[in-house]
Design a protein around this motif. Structure first.
Motif, mmCIF file in Angstrom:
data_model
loop_
_atom_site.group_PDB
_atom_site.id
_atom_site.type_symbol
_atom_site.label_atom_id
_atom_site.label_comp_id
_atom_site.label_asym_id
_atom_site.label_seq_id
_atom_site.Cartn_x
_atom_site.Cartn_y
_atom_site.Cartn_z
ATOM 1 N N ASP A 13 0.834 -1.211 0.000
ATOM 2 C CA ASP A 13 0.000 0.000 0.000
ATOM 3 C C ASP A 13 0.862 1.252 0.000
ATOM 4 O OD1 ASP A 13 -2.495 -1.309 0.059
ATOM 5 O OD2 ASP A 13 -2.336 -1.605 2.223
ATOM 6 N N SER A 14 0.289 2.338 -0.490
ATOM 7 C CA SER A 14 0.958 3.631 -0.489
ATOM 8 C C SER A 14 -0.102 4.730 -0.539
ATOM 9 C CB SER A 14 1.884 3.748 -1.709
ATOM 10 O OG SER A 14 1.159 4.172 -2.846
ATOM 11 N N PRO A 15 0.304 5.970 -0.329
ATOM 12 C CA PRO A 15 -0.650 7.081 -0.436
ATOM 13 C C PRO A 15 -1.232 7.270 -1.839
ATOM 14 C CG PRO A 15 1.233 7.736 0.881
ATOM 15 C CD PRO A 15 1.571 6.400 0.273
ATOM 16 N N VAL A 16 -0.623 6.683 -2.874
ATOM 17 C CA VAL A 16 -1.179 6.779 -4.222
ATOM 18 C C VAL A 16 -1.885 5.484 -4.616
ATOM 19 C CG1 VAL A 16 0.368 8.588 -5.053
ATOM 20 C CG2 VAL A 16 1.048 6.187 -5.294
ATOM 21 N N GLY A 17 -2.165 4.637 -3.648
ATOM 22 C CA GLY A 17 -2.842 3.375 -3.904
ATOM 23 C C GLY A 17 -1.873 2.206 -3.835
ATOM 24 N N ALA A 18 -2.382 1.039 -4.171
ATOM 25 C CA ALA A 18 -1.552 -0.163 -4.138
ATOM 26 C C ALA A 18 -0.422 -0.055 -5.158
ATOM 27 C CB ALA A 18 -2.399 -1.392 -4.421
ATOM 28 N N ILE A 19 0.730 -0.604 -4.797
ATOM 29 C CA ILE A 19 1.910 -0.610 -5.659
ATOM 30 C C ILE A 19 2.344 -2.056 -5.863
ATOM 31 C CG2 ILE A 19 4.388 -0.087 -5.723
ATOM 32 C CD1 ILE A 19 3.817 2.513 -4.288
ATOM 33 N N GLY A 30 10.611 -3.563 -11.361
ATOM 34 C CA GLY A 30 9.404 -2.827 -11.680
ATOM 35 C C GLY A 30 8.707 -2.258 -10.466
ATOM 36 N N LEU A 31 8.032 -1.124 -10.684
ATOM 37 C CA LEU A 31 7.128 -0.531 -9.722
ATOM 38 C C LEU A 31 5.955 -0.008 -10.530
ATOM 39 C CD1 LEU A 31 7.876 1.876 -6.778
ATOM 40 C CD2 LEU A 31 5.882 2.136 -8.257
ATOM 41 N N TYR A 32 4.802 -0.607 -10.325
ATOM 42 C CA TYR A 32 3.613 -0.319 -11.125
ATOM 43 C C TYR A 32 2.474 0.111 -10.207
ATOM 44 C CZ TYR A 32 6.380 -3.049 -14.404
ATOM 45 O OH TYR A 32 7.391 -3.515 -15.197
ATOM 46 N N LEU A 33 1.603 0.973 -10.729
ATOM 47 C CA LEU A 33 0.529 1.532 -9.928
ATOM 48 C C LEU A 33 -0.860 1.067 -10.355
ATOM 49 C CD1 LEU A 33 1.953 5.174 -9.750
ATOM 50 C CD2 LEU A 33 2.148 3.370 -8.036
ATOM 51 N N ASP A 34 -0.948 0.161 -11.320
ATOM 52 C CA ASP A 34 -2.259 -0.268 -11.796
ATOM 53 C C ASP A 34 -2.094 -1.500 -12.692
ATOM 54 O OD1 ASP A 34 -5.006 -0.179 -12.072
ATOM 55 O OD2 ASP A 34 -5.047 1.707 -13.165
ATOM 56 N N ASP A 35 -3.201 -2.138 -13.052
ATOM 57 C CA ASP A 35 -3.220 -3.266 -13.984
ATOM 58 C C ASP A 35 -2.340 -4.429 -13.541
ATOM 59 O OD1 ASP A 35 -4.906 -1.762 -15.671
ATOM 60 O OD2 ASP A 35 -3.178 -0.859 -16.676
ATOM 61 N N PHE A 36 -2.353 -4.746 -12.257
ATOM 62 C CA PHE A 36 -1.413 -5.713 -11.694
ATOM 63 C C PHE A 36 -1.481 -7.089 -12.347
ATOM 64 C CE2 PHE A 36 -1.601 -3.302 -7.410
ATOM 65 C CZ PHE A 36 -0.906 -2.252 -7.970
ATOM 66 N N ASP A 37 -2.683 -7.637 -12.493
ATOM 67 C CA ASP A 37 -2.809 -8.984 -13.068
ATOM 68 C C ASP A 37 -2.239 -9.035 -14.481
ATOM 69 O OD1 ASP A 37 -3.991 -9.939 -10.755
ATOM 70 O OD2 ASP A 37 -6.034 -9.664 -11.500
ATOM 71 N N GLU A 38 -2.562 -8.043 -15.280
ATOM 72 C CA GLU A 38 -2.073 -7.982 -16.662
ATOM 73 C C GLU A 38 -0.544 -7.846 -16.697
ATOM 74 O OE1 GLU A 38 -2.214 -4.682 -20.138
ATOM 75 O OE2 GLU A 38 -4.150 -5.210 -19.245
ATOM 76 N N LEU A 67 10.317 3.712 0.133
ATOM 77 C CA LEU A 67 9.087 4.345 -0.344
ATOM 78 C C LEU A 67 8.328 4.983 0.813
ATOM 79 C CD1 LEU A 67 7.971 1.686 -2.955
ATOM 80 C CD2 LEU A 67 8.427 4.107 -3.461
ATOM 81 N N GLY A 68 8.295 4.315 1.955
ATOM 82 C CA GLY A 68 7.654 4.892 3.138
ATOM 83 C C GLY A 68 8.302 6.206 3.532
#
Length: 174
Positions: A13-19, A30-38, A67-68
């Motif tokens: 988790d992060s302030p911009v959502g799940a990472i 990698g560090l991604y903020l969306d589309d995790f399964d894909e 990141l924290g």
């Protein structure tokens, strides 16, 4: 012959959502903020292995810690072993992204000039958009020539949040 590497990942988790963090077992890849399964599916196909969730991997623990600190306004640079996969040109652009000072922005044309490719602003934009290690390799610091928040793969709202966080830390220190 290319050898298969086990794709390891964790979600935090992060302030911009799940990472989503990904690794080759030693380096952060990698560090991604969306589309995790894909993303996991695509990266596992490239690695030719089954993905393995591994939240206790040392590089993930260190990335979560740093990141924290970043989100708390205590860290302005990252010190992690990185291994982004890309072309030579992409890696050149990603290296240049790492030199954009915390709390500042630059345009695609400026970044192109920085890598001695002054006519390659569009190619720089494309490479910026393919940066696999968001936040840590700060592609959010690149903006349009007119100052617009253009070109962030994870959306303008997340880009604005990251830029506002950095601007607030810089302002508080002066």
């Amino acid at each position: 012959m290319t050898t298969a590497t086990t794709l390891r990942y964790t979600i935090t988790d992060s302030p911009v959502g799940a990472i989503l963090l990904t690794s080759d077992g030693k380096n952060l890849t990698g560090l991604y903020l969306d589309d995790f399964d894909e993303i996991i599916e695509r990266l596992a196909a490239v690695a030719r292995s089954e993905p393995r969730e591994d939240p206790d991997l040392d590089v993930f623990a260190e990335a979560r810690r740093q990141l924290g600190e970043y989100f708390a306004g205590e860290r302005t640079t990252f010190d992690l072993p990185l291994a982004p996969v890309g072309t030579d040109f992409q890696r050149t652009v990603w290296d240049a992204l790492g030199r954009i000072p915390y709390g500042t922005t630059c345009g695609y044309g400026e970044l192109a000039a920085e890598i001695n490719r002054p006519t390659a602003a569009r190619a720089v934009g494309a490479a910026n958009g393919r940066n696999p290690i968001s936040i840590i390799v700060p592609c959010h610091r690149v903006i349009g020539a007119n100052g617009s928040l253009t070109g962030y793969a994870w959306g303008e709202e997340k880009k604005r949040t990251l830029l506002d966080l950095e601007a607030g830390v810089v302002a508080a220190r002066h």
